[in-house]
Design an enzyme around this catalytic site. Structure first.
Site, PDB file in Angstrom:
ATOM      1  N   ASP A 197       0.853  -1.193   0.000  1.00  0.00           N
ATOM      2  CA  ASP A 197       0.000   0.000   0.000  1.00  0.00           C
ATOM      3  C   ASP A 197       0.892   1.247   0.000  1.00  0.00           C
ATOM      4  O   ASP A 197       1.880   1.330   0.739  1.00  0.00           O
ATOM      5  CB  ASP A 197      -0.908  -0.003   1.236  1.00  0.00           C
ATOM      6  CG  ASP A 197      -2.053   0.986   1.099  1.00  0.00           C
ATOM      7  OD1 ASP A 197      -3.215   0.558   1.017  1.00  0.00           O
ATOM      8  OD2 ASP A 197      -1.783   2.219   1.071  1.00  0.00           O
ATOM      9  N   HIS A 240     -10.263  -5.251  -3.168  1.00  0.00           N
ATOM     10  CA  HIS A 240      -8.936  -5.515  -2.604  1.00  0.00           C
ATOM     11  C   HIS A 240      -9.077  -5.896  -1.146  1.00  0.00           C
ATOM     12  O   HIS A 240     -10.000  -5.457  -0.461  1.00  0.00           O
ATOM     13  CB  HIS A 240      -8.018  -4.290  -2.753  1.00  0.00           C
ATOM     14  CG  HIS A 240      -8.617  -3.020  -2.225  1.00  0.00           C
ATOM     15  ND1 HIS A 240      -9.516  -2.272  -2.947  1.00  0.00           N
ATOM     16  CD2 HIS A 240      -8.470  -2.380  -1.043  1.00  0.00           C
ATOM     17  CE1 HIS A 240      -9.888  -1.220  -2.238  1.00  0.00           C
ATOM     18  NE2 HIS A 240      -9.270  -1.268  -1.071  1.00  0.00           N
TER      19      HIS A 240
HETATM   20  P1  AMP Z   1      -9.699   1.454   0.406  1.00  0.00           P
HETATM   21  O1  AMP Z   1      -9.858   2.630   1.330  1.00  0.00           O
HETATM   22  O2  AMP Z   1     -10.121   0.155   1.013  1.00  0.00           O
HETATM   23  O3  AMP Z   1     -10.340   1.688  -0.950  1.00  0.00           O
HETATM   24  O4  AMP Z   1      -8.147   1.313   0.201  1.00  0.00           O
HETATM   25  C1  AMP Z   1      -7.470   1.749  -0.929  1.00  0.00           C
HETATM   26  C2  AMP Z   1      -6.005   1.688  -0.589  1.00  0.00           C
HETATM   27  O5  AMP Z   1      -5.279   1.795  -1.792  1.00  0.00           O
HETATM   28  C3  AMP Z   1      -5.526   2.811   0.320  1.00  0.00           C
HETATM   29  O6  AMP Z   1      -4.977   2.250   1.512  1.00  0.00           O
HETATM   30  C4  AMP Z   1      -4.486   3.540  -0.519  1.00  0.00           C
HETATM   31  O7  AMP Z   1      -3.386   3.991   0.230  1.00  0.00           O
HETATM   32  C5  AMP Z   1      -4.089   2.492  -1.530  1.00  0.00           C
HETATM   33  N1  AMP Z   1      -3.610   2.989  -2.797  1.00  0.00           N
HETATM   34  C6  AMP Z   1      -4.180   3.945  -3.578  1.00  0.00           C
HETATM   35  N2  AMP Z   1      -3.461   4.140  -4.698  1.00  0.00           N
HETATM   36  C7  AMP Z   1      -2.413   3.255  -4.625  1.00  0.00           C
HETATM   37  C8  AMP Z   1      -1.300   2.972  -5.476  1.00  0.00           C
HETATM   38  N3  AMP Z   1      -1.108   3.611  -6.634  1.00  0.00           N
HETATM   39  N4  AMP Z   1      -0.424   2.027  -5.076  1.00  0.00           N
HETATM   40  C9  AMP Z   1      -0.591   1.390  -3.904  1.00  0.00           C
HETATM   41  N5  AMP Z   1      -1.617   1.604  -3.065  1.00  0.00           N
HETATM   42  C10 AMP Z   1      -2.510   2.527  -3.411  1.00  0.00           C
END
Ligand code: AMP
Ligand code: ZN
Length: 108
Positions: free
Chosen positions: A31, A101
């Site tokens: 993440d 995810h």
């Molecule tokens: P959610 O709040 O469950 O939708 O989690 C989405 C997660 O994706 C968050 O913890 C973000 O920090 C992570 N995230 C968003 N963009 C990216 C990226 N490009 N690479 C890795 N993690 C990401």
């Protein structure tokens, strides 16, 4: 694949990510804004919006995600101390990226 989806872009290799697993139906990467010492996202290659959108045929993918999370936790050396597996579902559930995810959080 969905054009504007950030996780589809990562899976297609159009956007970089720190991969820890790259499999046939599931990938996993770190993440970008970790909420734990180990924070890994386990993501199906298939674009599914959220748990709400699962088809019965997708249960095999969800099983793979959970199994893979357990394997990754072992590989990261956090299975003994323990970890959380979290699905955020829709906005009220804290979901911001609308490609299914599983958060693997641990290492405390
Ligand atoms: P959610 O709040 O469950 O939708 O989690 C989405 C997660 O994706 C968050 O913890 C973000 O920090 C992570 N995230 C968003 N963009 C990216 C990226 N490009 N690479 C890795 N993690 C990401
Ligand atoms: Zn997607």
């Amino acid at each position: 694949m969905v054009e504007a989806c950030v996780f589809c872009q990562i899976i297609r290799g159009e956007k970089s990510a720190d991969f820890v697993y790259d499999g046939e139906s599931v990938v996993a990467f770190k993440d970008i804004r970790p909420h734990a010492p180990v924070h890994i996202l386990v993501v199906p290659r298939k674009h599914i919006r959220s748990i709400n959108d699962l088809l019965e045929a997708d249960t095999i993918i969800v099983g793979e995600m959970i199994f893979r999370a357990g394997e990754i936790a072992k590989g990261q050396g956090i299975s003994g101390t323990g970890y959380k597996l979290v699905y955020n579902v829709e906005r009220g559930g804290g979901q911001f990226v609308f490609h299914l995810h599983l958060h693997l959080l641990g290492g405390w």
